[in-house]
Design a protein around this motif. Structure first.
Motif, mmCIF file in Angstrom:
data_model
loop_
_atom_site.group_PDB
_atom_site.id
_atom_site.type_symbol
_atom_site.label_atom_id
_atom_site.label_comp_id
_atom_site.label_asym_id
_atom_site.label_seq_id
_atom_site.Cartn_x
_atom_site.Cartn_y
_atom_site.Cartn_z
ATOM 1 N N ASN A 92 0.831 -1.325 0.049
ATOM 2 C CA ASN A 92 -0.053 -0.002 -0.015
ATOM 3 C C ASN A 92 0.919 1.379 -0.023
ATOM 4 N N LEU A 93 2.097 0.923 -0.108
ATOM 5 C CA LEU A 93 3.031 2.377 -0.157
ATOM 6 C C LEU A 93 3.183 2.888 -1.620
ATOM 7 N N GLY A 94 2.515 2.385 -2.393
ATOM 8 C CA GLY A 94 2.698 2.959 -4.113
ATOM 9 C C GLY A 94 3.680 2.624 -4.808
ATOM 10 N N PHE A 95 4.455 1.409 -4.370
ATOM 11 C CA PHE A 95 5.647 1.132 -5.330
ATOM 12 C C PHE A 95 5.179 -0.236 -5.756
ATOM 13 N N SER A 96 5.444 -0.414 -7.094
ATOM 14 C CA SER A 96 5.144 -1.676 -7.974
ATOM 15 C C SER A 96 5.835 -2.853 -7.503
ATOM 16 N N HIS A 97 6.971 -2.824 -7.093
ATOM 17 C CA HIS A 97 7.866 -3.990 -6.616
ATOM 18 C C HIS A 97 8.369 -3.854 -5.218
ATOM 19 N N TYR A 98 8.716 -5.011 -4.550
ATOM 20 C CA TYR A 98 9.279 -4.948 -3.192
ATOM 21 C C TYR A 98 9.879 -6.023 -2.839
ATOM 22 N N HIS A 99 10.809 -5.928 -2.107
ATOM 23 C CA HIS A 99 11.546 -7.168 -1.571
ATOM 24 C C HIS A 99 11.514 -7.167 0.090
ATOM 25 N N ILE A 100 11.226 -8.147 0.830
ATOM 26 C CA ILE A 100 10.948 -7.915 2.423
ATOM 27 C C ILE A 100 11.663 -9.033 2.931
ATOM 28 N N VAL A 101 12.691 -8.651 3.999
ATOM 29 C CA VAL A 101 13.469 -9.286 4.839
ATOM 30 C C VAL A 101 12.773 -9.042 6.103
ATOM 31 N N ASP A 102 12.166 -10.191 6.795
ATOM 32 C CA ASP A 102 11.239 -9.935 7.815
ATOM 33 C C ASP A 102 12.010 -9.588 9.195
ATOM 34 N N ALA A 103 11.291 -8.671 10.191
ATOM 35 C CA ALA A 103 11.829 -8.660 11.232
ATOM 36 C C ALA A 103 11.533 -9.896 12.116
ATOM 37 N N THR A 104 12.439 -9.707 13.059
ATOM 38 C CA THR A 104 12.490 -10.973 13.933
ATOM 39 C C THR A 104 11.816 -10.475 15.311
ATOM 40 N N GLY A 105 10.605 -10.974 15.276
ATOM 41 C CA GLY A 105 9.620 -10.469 16.324
ATOM 42 C C GLY A 105 9.519 -8.978 16.310
ATOM 43 N N PHE A 106 9.802 -7.910 17.061
ATOM 44 C CA PHE A 106 9.422 -6.674 17.127
ATOM 45 C C PHE A 106 11.302 -6.105 16.763
ATOM 46 N N PHE A 107 11.913 -6.919 16.340
ATOM 47 C CA PHE A 107 13.564 -6.183 16.005
ATOM 48 C C PHE A 107 13.594 -6.498 14.520
ATOM 49 N N GLY A 108 14.513 -5.285 14.192
ATOM 50 C CA GLY A 108 15.268 -5.490 12.596
ATOM 51 C C GLY A 108 14.165 -5.310 11.739
ATOM 52 N N GLY A 109 14.491 -6.005 10.463
ATOM 53 C CA GLY A 109 13.783 -6.005 9.372
ATOM 54 C C GLY A 109 14.412 -5.118 8.315
ATOM 55 N N VAL A 110 14.456 -5.370 7.096
ATOM 56 C CA VAL A 110 14.800 -4.261 5.895
ATOM 57 C C VAL A 110 13.915 -4.807 4.842
ATOM 58 N N TRP A 111 13.146 -3.399 4.205
ATOM 59 C CA TRP A 111 12.439 -3.798 3.035
ATOM 60 C C TRP A 111 13.301 -3.072 1.751
ATOM 61 N N LEU A 112 13.023 -3.384 0.703
ATOM 62 C CA LEU A 112 13.527 -2.601 -0.565
ATOM 63 C C LEU A 112 12.448 -2.513 -1.640
ATOM 64 N N LEU A 113 11.846 -1.312 -1.656
ATOM 65 C CA LEU A 113 10.611 -1.111 -2.646
ATOM 66 C C LEU A 113 10.983 0.037 -3.942
ATOM 67 N N TRP A 114 10.679 -0.452 -4.951
ATOM 68 C CA TRP A 114 11.027 0.530 -6.199
ATOM 69 C C TRP A 114 9.772 0.337 -7.227
ATOM 70 N N ASN A 115 9.798 1.373 -7.922
ATOM 71 C CA ASN A 115 9.067 1.553 -9.196
ATOM 72 C C ASN A 115 9.670 0.851 -10.473
#
Length: 347
Positions: free
Chosen positions: A50-73
């Motif tokens: 829902n952030l308005g980008f066509s593509h994304y790759h998600i490295v999930d957070a561990t519980g409430f810690f961390g996480g990295v998302w990469l989104l692009w058009n």
């Protein structure tokens, strides 16, 4: 091309999603890294979609810690994720006939785990000699001058050694001196430059005019990191193209305004359109323009206040920063209502 990395410390909050959407539109962001989102699984997918980008790759957070998302058009950038770890995502970016690597990072606050990231990056550097940009929250400083308040901290030795070992160059910055603040009282307040952009020599030579800016902290204790690959010499205001704004149609007087201005004078359609354009520019400035001007002014004031706060605690400026942040969020809510009205009008 515009690339943004932001430690949001909780991407599931409505205020964070609204801020991302607003800044995406304001700065024409092509690639976004969301760091420490603190959500994972289906909820993370829903927010990212829902952030308005066509593509994304998600490295999930561990519980409430961390996480990295990469989104692009996908319509503005060719990007392919080639590697990821619990603390980073690496992608191959193609611009014309130029290939380069982008790594977005959220380094673990634990120094032992963080040091494993520098070794992992050593492996990436050995595996590829492509131009390389590393961007994000490194959770470390490179020198004592990158921290203000608290105990003396010279910076992580392993972090500095990794930078030197790989001959990386700091992109420098425009904006506030420090990118993170713990927001405590005057006795315990701490400022650090945790967020930055680093690149190898090949990347710096490929993009000699690229520059990094720290945008104001809004709805997070971290600044947004904006990297622009183009020159920071912007065209004159009068050179910006005219764009029709769909939200104008939501105003009850808009049909009357168009009819009245279209009927003025003689001439063919192109001549009438030229006259109408100047009238629309003035009308927008008086009716709708104030909303966007207020947002720009608020962000400019926030940036100025946060630069001053880097030099010392000031209760008045802290209160003013909080007040301006509330006003910014209120404008985002008003804009959301306006967009909803437009959709209702156009349905």
């Amino acid at each position: 091309m515009k690339i943004v990395a932001w430690n949001v410390r909780g991407a599931g909050k409505n205020s964070c999603a609204s801020t991302i959407k607003d800044l995406k539109k304001a700065f024409n962001i092509d690639i976004l890294a969301v760091l420490e989102p603190r959500i994972s699984g289906p909820r993370a997918l829903t927010v990212a979609q829902n952030l308005g980008f066509s593509h994304y790759h998600i490295v999930d957070a561990t519980g409430f810690f961390g996480g990295v998302w990469l989104l692009w058009n996908g319509n503005s950038v060719s990007l392919h994720v080639v590697a990821h770890s619990s603390q980073s995502i690496t992608a191959l970016v193609t611009l014309g006939n130029q290939w380069w690597l982008l790594t977005v990072v959220y380094a673990n606050p634990c120094s032992r785990i963080r040091e494993s990231l520098w070794k992992y990056f050593d492996g990436l550097a050995c595996a590829s000699h492509l131009p390389w940009l590393v961007l994000g929250d490194f959770n470390d400083i490179a020198s004592a001058g990158e921290k203000c308040g608290g105990n003396l901290d010279l910076g992580g030795r392993s972090f500095v050694e990794w930078i030197d070992r790989n001959q990386l160059v700091d992109l420098g910055f425009f904006g506030a001196k420090f990118t993170w603040c713990n927001k405590r009282n005057a006795e315990g307040i701490i400022w650090k430059r945790l967020d930055r952009g680093l690149c190898n020599i090949n990347w710096r030579l490929l993009f000699p005019e690229a520059h990094l800016s720290y945008l104001p902290r809004v709805n997070s204790d971290h600044c947004l990191v904006l990297v622009s690959l183009d020159s920071n010499h912007y065209p004159a205001r009068g050179c910006t193209p005219f764009r029709f704004q769909a939200m104008w149609m939501s105003h009850p007087d808009f049909p009357k305004f168009i009819h009245a201005n279209w009927s003025i004078g003689d001439g063919h359609a192109s001549q009438k359109s030229a006259r109408l354009k100047s009238s629309l520019i003035s009308w927008n400035r008086q009716v709708f323009g104030c909303l966007f001007q207020k947002k720009r002014r608020l962000l400019t004031r926030l940036a100025s206040i946060q630069r001053k706060l880097c030099w010392g605690h000031n209760p008045y400026l802290c209160d003013l920063e909080n007040e301006l942040t509330k006003n910014y969020n209120m404008l985002l809510e008003q804009e959301a209502l306006l967009v909803a009205e437009i959709k209702k009008y156009m349905a």
